[in-house]
Design a protein around this motif. Structure first.
Motif, PDB file in Angstrom:
ATOM      1  N   GLU A   1      -0.927   1.313  -1.489  1.00 22.85           N
ATOM      2  CA  GLU A   1      -0.648   1.003  -0.100  1.00 22.85           C
ATOM      3  C   GLU A   1      -1.214   1.945   0.786  1.00 22.85           C
ATOM      4  O   GLU A   1      -1.627   1.815   2.082  1.00 22.85           O
ATOM      5  CB  GLU A   1       0.586   0.582   0.345  1.00 22.85           C
TER       6      GLU A   1
ATOM      7  N   GLU B   1      -7.415  14.006   4.839  1.00 23.69           N
ATOM      8  CA  GLU B   1      -7.674  12.869   5.988  1.00 23.69           C
ATOM      9  C   GLU B   1      -9.085  13.555   6.777  1.00 23.69           C
ATOM     10  O   GLU B   1     -10.099  13.013   7.092  1.00 23.69           O
ATOM     11  CB  GLU B   1      -6.546  12.905   6.533  1.00 23.69           C
TER      12      GLU B   1
ATOM     13  N   ASP C   1      -4.579   1.678   2.206  1.00 20.87           N
ATOM     14  CA  ASP C   1      -5.002   0.116   2.719  1.00 20.87           C
ATOM     15  C   ASP C   1      -6.074   0.398   3.940  1.00 20.87           C
ATOM     16  O   ASP C   1      -7.037  -0.356   4.162  1.00 20.87           O
ATOM     17  CB  ASP C   1      -3.962  -0.593   2.824  1.00 20.87           C
ATOM     18  N   THR C   2      -5.480   1.155   4.973  1.00 23.53           N
ATOM     19  CA  THR C   2      -6.177   1.397   6.338  1.00 23.53           C
ATOM     20  C   THR C   2      -7.640   1.589   6.111  1.00 23.53           C
ATOM     21  O   THR C   2      -8.629   1.090   6.540  1.00 23.53           O
ATOM     22  CB  THR C   2      -5.431   2.527   7.045  1.00 23.53           C
ATOM     23  N   LEU C   3      -7.891   2.724   5.177  1.00 22.60           N
ATOM     24  CA  LEU C   3      -9.251   3.249   4.734  1.00 22.60           C
ATOM     25  C   LEU C   3     -10.045   2.032   4.308  1.00 22.60           C
ATOM     26  O   LEU C   3     -11.193   1.720   4.457  1.00 22.60           O
ATOM     27  CB  LEU C   3      -9.220   4.368   4.274  1.00 22.60           C
TER      28      LEU C   3
ATOM     29  N   GLU D   1      -9.677  -0.779   4.311  1.00 25.84           N
ATOM     30  CA  GLU D   1     -10.144  -2.085   5.446  1.00 25.84           C
ATOM     31  C   GLU D   1     -11.197  -1.652   6.339  1.00 25.84           C
ATOM     32  O   GLU D   1     -11.896  -2.356   6.508  1.00 25.84           O
ATOM     33  CB  GLU D   1      -9.054  -2.157   6.353  1.00 25.84           C
ATOM     34  N   GLN D   2     -11.281  -0.368   6.413  1.00 27.00           N
ATOM     35  CA  GLN D   2     -12.278   0.324   7.414  1.00 27.00           C
ATOM     36  C   GLN D   2     -13.694   0.023   6.741  1.00 27.00           C
ATOM     37  O   GLN D   2     -14.596  -0.366   7.110  1.00 27.00           O
ATOM     38  CB  GLN D   2     -11.799   1.770   7.667  1.00 27.00           C
TER      39      GLN D   2
ATOM     40  N   GLU E   1     -12.999  11.670   7.114  1.00 28.99           N
ATOM     41  CA  GLU E   1     -13.544  11.484   8.458  1.00 28.99           C
ATOM     42  C   GLU E   1     -14.916  11.947   8.490  1.00 28.99           C
ATOM     43  O   GLU E   1     -15.886  11.429   8.888  1.00 28.99           O
ATOM     44  CB  GLU E   1     -12.587  11.978   9.558  1.00 28.99           C
TER      45      GLU E   1
END
Length: 909
Positions: free
Chosen positions: A542, A507, A545-547, A549-550, A511
């Motif tokens: 799943e 992670e 998904d957050t990444l 989306e970003q 970043e």
């Protein structure tokens, strides 16, 4: 119904329930009264009213209301009934239940009771597969287990069925992992356990210790078949190409003699060890860590190499027609690399050194790197092969030929790519490459520095793929931060390869990469970082998904481009509907052409496990007004449908794209068609014959074919005959899981759009189509035969081209005088008597000659159906392969199933 007396109302409802199926239209006029009664808590027969209301709503096709009242009708709703009403309502009930479970919402106990009743009914009538299907969709782990356990003798079949259904239909990754954990436990409980499928489950769950224990328990068994199954598990694991898992497994597996270091004497003197645990353990470690499988395939590809030398010569000649063009020259070298991929035959390049020497700068880099494709898997002498091109002195600050040296470092990576760093050879290659990476930074000239760094970065990334080596990743990150466009892009891609599939574990690195992508002004670096993040998210589903989306919401189109491939990588081989919807939305709505092209291309990675769904999905996109979307459709079809036995539908879509008015769309269509028609015999498949003619015509037509289309035709010529006509593109393993290096190779190959050296990455997706039988000593028994239920001529190699013989010039006859003609006629009459006898003799000679040629060409005889070890088995052919089980056959496969008809098969004597 409007009476005060409950008995009268009950009587009315009983009369209505008998006739409601015929007179529902009349009842619907007074449905409000029936509804009121069903909701009246003081009325003792509210359930009867609910049943009438439910049936009425069912006929009105108001299924939600019908279900609501059916749940309230209690004993009047019979789950076990086979009437149309009950079956429909139960179906709706299950749909509602599944939807509520997916949303994690509260479930009505009455609804739960009906579903429970449905399970019991399935168990009672023996419909265990239906029960299992409902349990998987409703994510009821207890019912999944019950459906399998209660099936009695059918448990082994249901376990296999559940495993294949899980791979294709269960979209939730967390639940899928739970199911695999249950399956692993159930396999272990079986008396006759299917060890191969148990090993697949343990690999999917990443249970290295359990996998190691399984292999050790098998090799310690007194049963011969069991220790041979351990070898088969090891070969299957190598075929999956999951280097991270193999590396960890080699660390956990016990060593011979129990010492901490590797006992080299045990390896060297394997024959001296008594038959038993230690000897088997050494063999097992050889399969996993010494590249035995790769060596067998290398030998197979070398011996069966059927590359057509005249075809290569014609390709070179045709490509040179018209203006001298470095793009076509480079494409021809790449196509030659594809044709000889893994065969280690580079004689064509040696014979045409002057022609090869025309390549300069980055073309020279790419030409040298093509040696890595040709010698793919030839790991033992890799340094020796490349020694003329590798940097002679790593520490010298001045390079004599930086592009050639950089290309050689990239080639070294390509040779070791599918082996990984877990083997001894891979480890020494990685050590050399990481030293070269450090030394490249000491170069004084910038062009030399970037060429060497570029090659070393790609080489390091390929060899250390998915190893998660943090020290290497830090070295590469510092090169990215140096802000050199060419070297920075390669370093970013290499970071992605090293941390392949690591997901949330990296992670902080993600970043850092994202924040740097905003700071750099180089598009190449930003694009490289986007693709690196996509690779890190490989297989995360799943969790990514957050990444995603970003990335997809970013203003920078280069990061959105990375976001598209992040979806493709995270959901590769899952056919996830939500991911497909997202890609389709971007494909028609994004303002940037590159992003739209990437979105369509990524669909190919997503649906690679169910290729038959892809043509229908792509059909409209292939007719888009936007040429980038059309090109993306070509790539998606080439990637997604490359594993189909019969790609007719996909080829029909490509048919009109081959004649597209935009040159790069034609390029994509020709390449995709070649990917679909690998190993299709042109004599038995007219489409393959047509494509080969089309490719030859496009390359030769320098006047009318644009450079891009000719380049596509040259690459397609290499792809259709790849690996000496013995390999195909294979992104999924035979056990149904995506192969990480193959998918990464394909992803990086699509980047040739921006950077031609990426063309070589396609070799990572090539897999030999061989069936190699090995015995307990890992030798290849010659007397192992298999039957093919179809004539072998259908699957044979295309016939090599024949050199056209030049016609001899006919001399013009001289004028003949009439007197001369009369004299000749008289002489001819005298000779006629003697010549008839000679003619008869000639006739007999001709007959004898014809008989001889017939004997020379056995194809005129009946069909050939026997294959001997090791044998070429094309994808289509594997459907017709059958193993002999009669007493005449000395060797039989230790594990027989439909998926083990290609690859390395362990045989029992």
């Amino acid at each position: 119904l409007e009476e005060e007396d409950d008995k009268l109302r009950e009587n009315a409802l009983r009369k209505l329930i008998d006739v409601v199926d015929e007179h529902w239209a009349e009842v619907s006029d007074k449905i409000a009264l029936v509804e009121a009664l069903s909701e009246d808590e003081t009325f003792s027969h509210a359930d009867l009213a609910a049943s009438v209301a439910s049936r009425c709503f069912y006929h009105l096709e108001e299924y939600d209301d019908a279900l609501r009242f059916a749940l309230a009708s209690g004993r009047y709703f019979d789950v076990g009934s086979t009437s149309e009403y009950e079956v429909t309502i139960v179906g709706k009930c299950i749909e509602r239940y599944i939807a509520l479970r997916a949303e994690d919402a509260a479930v009505d106990p009455k609804l739960e009771a009906i579903v429970e009743g449905m399970f019991e009914k399935c168990y009672a009538i023996g419909s265990f597969k239906q029960a299992l299907g409902i349990a998987l969709e409703a994510q009821r782990l207890d019912k999944v287990e019950a459906s399998i356990v209660r099936s009695g003798d059918a448990v082994p079949q249901l376990l296999t069925h559940c495993m294949s259904v899980c791979q294709t239909l269960v979209s939730n990754r967390a639940f899928r992992r739970k199911v695999f954990a249950v399956l692993a436990r159930l396999y272990e409980d079986q008396r006759n356990c299917n060890y191969i499928e148990l090993a697949s489950c343990l690999h999917y769950l990443g249970e290295v210790e359990k996998y190691s224990s399984l292999l050790v328990s098998l090799i310690e068994s007194d049963d011969d078949a069991k220790y041979l199954l351990a070898y088969q598990c090891a070969f299957d694991l190598i075929e999956l190409q999951d280097q991270r898992f193999v590396g960890r497994l080699l660390e956990v597996l016990p060593r011979v003699g129990g010492n901490d270091g590797e006992d080299s004497n045990a390896k060297r003197q394997k024959t001296d060890l008594p038959p038993g645990r230690d000897r088997r353990l050494v063999t097992l470690r050889e399969i996993l860590g010494d590249g035995l499988g790769t060596a067998m395939y290398l030998d197979f590809l070398y011996r069966n190499n059927k590359t057509d030398p005249l075809g290569l010569k014609n390709l070179k000649t045709s490509a040179e027609q018209g203006r001298k063009n470095s793009v076509l020259h480079n494409a021809t070298i790449v196509a030659h690399g594809y044709m000889q991929a893994g065969t280690s035959v580079d004689s064509f390049l040696r014979e045409n050194l002057e022609w090869l020497g025309r390549a300069s700068n980055w073309a020279k880099f790419s030409a040298t790197a093509s040696l890595g494709v040709i010698h793919k898997g030839n790991v033992k002498p890799s340094m020796e092969i490349l020694s003329p091109y590798l940097p002679s002195d790593l520490q010298a600050g001045v390079s004599q030929s930086p592009y050639s040296e950089g290309g050689a470092l990239y080639a070294l990576g390509l040779i070791h790519a599918c082996e990984g760093a877990s083997s001894h050879d891979g480890n020494s290659a990685l050590e050399y490459l990481s030293n070269a990476l450090e030394a490249a930074g000491l170069q004084e000239a910038e062009n030399a520095r970037e060429a060497l760094q570029h090659g070393a970065c790609l080489g390091v990334g390929l060899v250390a793929m998915s190893s998660g080596d943090t020290d290497l990743a830090e070295k590469l990150q510092s090169i990215v931060y140096n802000d050199n466009a060419v070297a920075g892009e390669a370093a970013a891609l290499a970071m992605g390869m090293i941390m392949l599939g690591g997901g949330a574990k990296y992670e902080s690195v993600i970043e850092d990469l994202l924040s740097y992508s905003k700071d750099t002004s180089h598009e190449k670096i930003t694009r490289g970082l986007g693709l690196a993040i996509a690779m890190i998210m490989f297989g995360q589903e799943e969790a990514a998904d957050t990444l995603i989306e970003q990335l997809c919401r970013d203003k920078d189109p280069l990061l959105r481009y990375g976001g598209m491939y992040a979806i493709g990588m995270a959901y590769a081989g899952t056919a996830n509907n939500a991911a497909i919807r997202r890609l389709l939305h971007v494909a028609v709505s994004d303002v940037n052409n590159d992003v739209r092209r990437a979105a369509v291309t990524a669909l190919g990675f997503l649906i690679v496990n169910v290729p038959e769904r892809l043509p229908e999905l792509i059909a409209l996109l292939s007719e888009s007004y936007n040429p980038h979307v059309r090109y993306g459709a070509c790539m998606a079809l080439g990637i997604g449908c490359s594993s189909m036995d019969d790609p007719t539908e996909a080829l029909q879509l490509l048919e009109h794209l081959k004649e597209d008015k935009v040159d790069f769309v034609r390029q994509g269509a020709l390449i995709a068609a070649a990917m679909l028609l690998q190993q299709h015999n042109p004599e038995h498949n007219t489409k393959a014959a047509t494509l080969r003619t089309k490719l030859a015509d496009t390359i030769a037509d320098a006047k009318h074919s644009p450079t891009m289309a000719r380049m596509g035709a040259i690459m397609a010529t290499g792809i259709i005959d790849a690996g000496g006509r013995n390999v195909t593109i294979e992104l999924m393993s035979r056990s149904g899981f995506p192969k990480p290096p193959a998918i990464v190779g394909m992803l990086l190959w699509t980047q040739y759009w921006y950077w031609y050296p990426m063309m070589h990455m396609l070799s990572l997706s090539f897999a030999p189509t061989a069936l190699i039988g090995v015995n307990a000593e890992l030798d290849l028994p010659v007397n192992f035969e298999v039957d093919c239920d179809k004539d072998l001529k259908e699957f044979d190699y295309p016939k090599p081209l024949q050199e056209k013989k030049e016609k001899k010039q006919v001399r013009i006859k001289a004028a003949v005088l009439s007197t001369t003609a009369k004299a000749k006629a008289r002489q001819a009459l005298k000779k006629s008597d003697s010549s008839t006898a000679m003619e008869e003799d000639d006739g007999e000679e001709d007959k004898a000659e014809a008989k001889e040629t017939k004997e020379d060409h056995p194809e005129d005889e009946g069909p050939v159906t026997k294959l001997t070890n090791p044998l070429r088995v094309t994808r289509n052919q594997s459907n017709y392969i059958s193993f002999k089980t009669d007493s005449s056959q000395r060797y039989t496969p230790v594990y027989r199933d439909a998926s083990h008809k290609t690859g390395i098969v362990v045989l029992q004597d």
